[in-house]
Write an enzyme that holds these catalytic residues in place. Structure first.
Site, PDB file in Angstrom:
ATOM      1  CE1 TYR A 164      -3.944   2.221   0.821  1.00 28.30           C
ATOM      2  CE2 TYR A 164      -2.705   3.038   2.379  1.00 28.30           C
ATOM      3  CZ  TYR A 164      -3.866   3.068   1.627  1.00 28.30           C
ATOM      4  OH  TYR A 164      -4.863   4.154   1.784  1.00 28.30           O
ATOM      5  CE  LYS A 168      -3.786   5.217  -1.301  1.00 29.27           C
ATOM      6  NZ  LYS A 168      -4.727   5.353  -2.550  1.00 29.27           N
TER       7      LYS A 168
END
Ligand code: NAI
Length: 303
Positions: A164, A168
């Protein structure tokens, strides 16, 4: 005249959480909205047409204009269909909000290839696919706005989120590149790192009293608080605002720093590993960053 009158906005992952509030707020300000949502679980499994249609119905019931779309952002052909839905239904596209997301948290040393790929596919590849599919329209109309959801898990750090965090922070690079490459077509691209209580955050384990207290605080951060900034960025009021990384947490709005050299050291004769150890590192060490997580930096309660 309403702020977004005449504009068409795609919000991905708008069947719930922050994206649903984006879709409702965009419609309330006059935008015609494509409510995209695959209707997947937090970890990205399954498909349910219900959530996207429900939000589109909600918008229509309030007198707004919306269509539902249930394609996955994580597939190039499907991402093109999301943009085509906007063109077929409303004839144009003015803003893409890359909001769809999933989590597959696991400590790095245990993370599987599937967990890595699934998260990179939805967040990083998905943001590229939908943005790229809209790019020819933005280019030919000489206007457009991208709003890309990032996270302090990437900007700062968090445990168990290598997939993640990488996705991101990748989105931050993607957003800046879109801002640079499309500036001559008056297209803007910005990031928002939100803090909000959603089902995604609901997956955080809360076993110890400390963790429980933290989760209670998180619950005070409403998803609807993120929407005004997204609506602003979609609107003509945001002219000249591009390439930035914003954060929203309840009633606070943040502007994040971007990487620049902090300190430079120079040695006329060049460096050896020993000279780096003796001179360069001691000179730079004062400016090293601690191994902080998001919660170490955002250490005060949401306001
Ligand atoms: P959420 O889980 O409530 O919403 C995400 C939505 O994306 C879901 O409705 C899901 O069905 C949809 N989705 C998943 N895979 C999809 C796909 N392949 N195609 C289309 N739709 C898909 O989560 P939340 O919290 O509202 O998150 C929204 C965005 O904000 C995400 O990008 C997330 O990473 C980001 N974010 C959220 C934070 C928070 O505090 N809630 C913190 C930092 C970032």
């Amino acid at each position: 005249m309403k702020l977004l009158e005449g504009k068409v906005v795609i919000v991905t992952g708008a069947g719930g959480g922050i994206g649903r509030d984006f879709a409702l707020a965009m419609a309330e300000r006059g935008a015609k909205v494509v409510v995209n949502d695959l209707g997947a679980s937090v970890s990205g499994e399954g498909k349910d047409a219900g959530p996207a249609q429900k939000v589109a119905d909600e918008i229509e019931a309030k007198g707004g204009t919306a269509v539902a779309n249930t394609d996955s952002v994580a597939d190039w052909e499907a991402a093109n269909r999301i943009v085509k839905t906007a063109i077929d239904a409303f004839g144009r596209i003015d803003c893409v909000v890359n909001n769809a997301g999933i989590l597959r948290d696991r400590f790095f040393f245990n993370m599987s290839i599937e967990e890595w790929k699934a998260v990179i596919d939805v967040h990083l590849n998905g943001s590229f696919y939908v943005a790229r599919a809209a790019a020819p329209y933005f280019k030919s109309q000489n206007s457009g706005s991208y709003v890309n959801m990032t996270s302090t898990s990437g900007l700062i750090g968090n445990f168990g989120q290598a997939n993640y965090a990488a996705a991101k922070l990748g989105i931050v690079g993607l957003s800046k590149s879109m801002a640079l490459d499309m500036a001559k077509y008056h297209v803007r691209s910005n990031c928002i790192a939100p803090f909000a209580w959603s089902r995604m955050i609901g997956t955080i384990p809360a076993e110890t009293p400390d963790q429980k207290a933290r989760v209670e605080k998180l619950k005070s951060m409403e998803t609807s608080k993120i929407a005004p900034l997204a609506v602003y960025l979609a609107s003509d009021l945001a002219e000249g605002v591009t390439g930035q990384i914003f954060g929203v947490r309840a009633n606070e709005i943040f502007l994040f720093s971007q990487n620049r050299p902090l300190r430079s050291v120079h040695r006329a004769g060049g460096w050896t590993p020993e000279a780096i150890a003796e001179q360069a590192m001691p000179a730079m060490r004062a400016q090293f960053y601690a191994l902080d997580r998001s919660q170490d930096v955002f250490s005060w309660d949401p306001i």
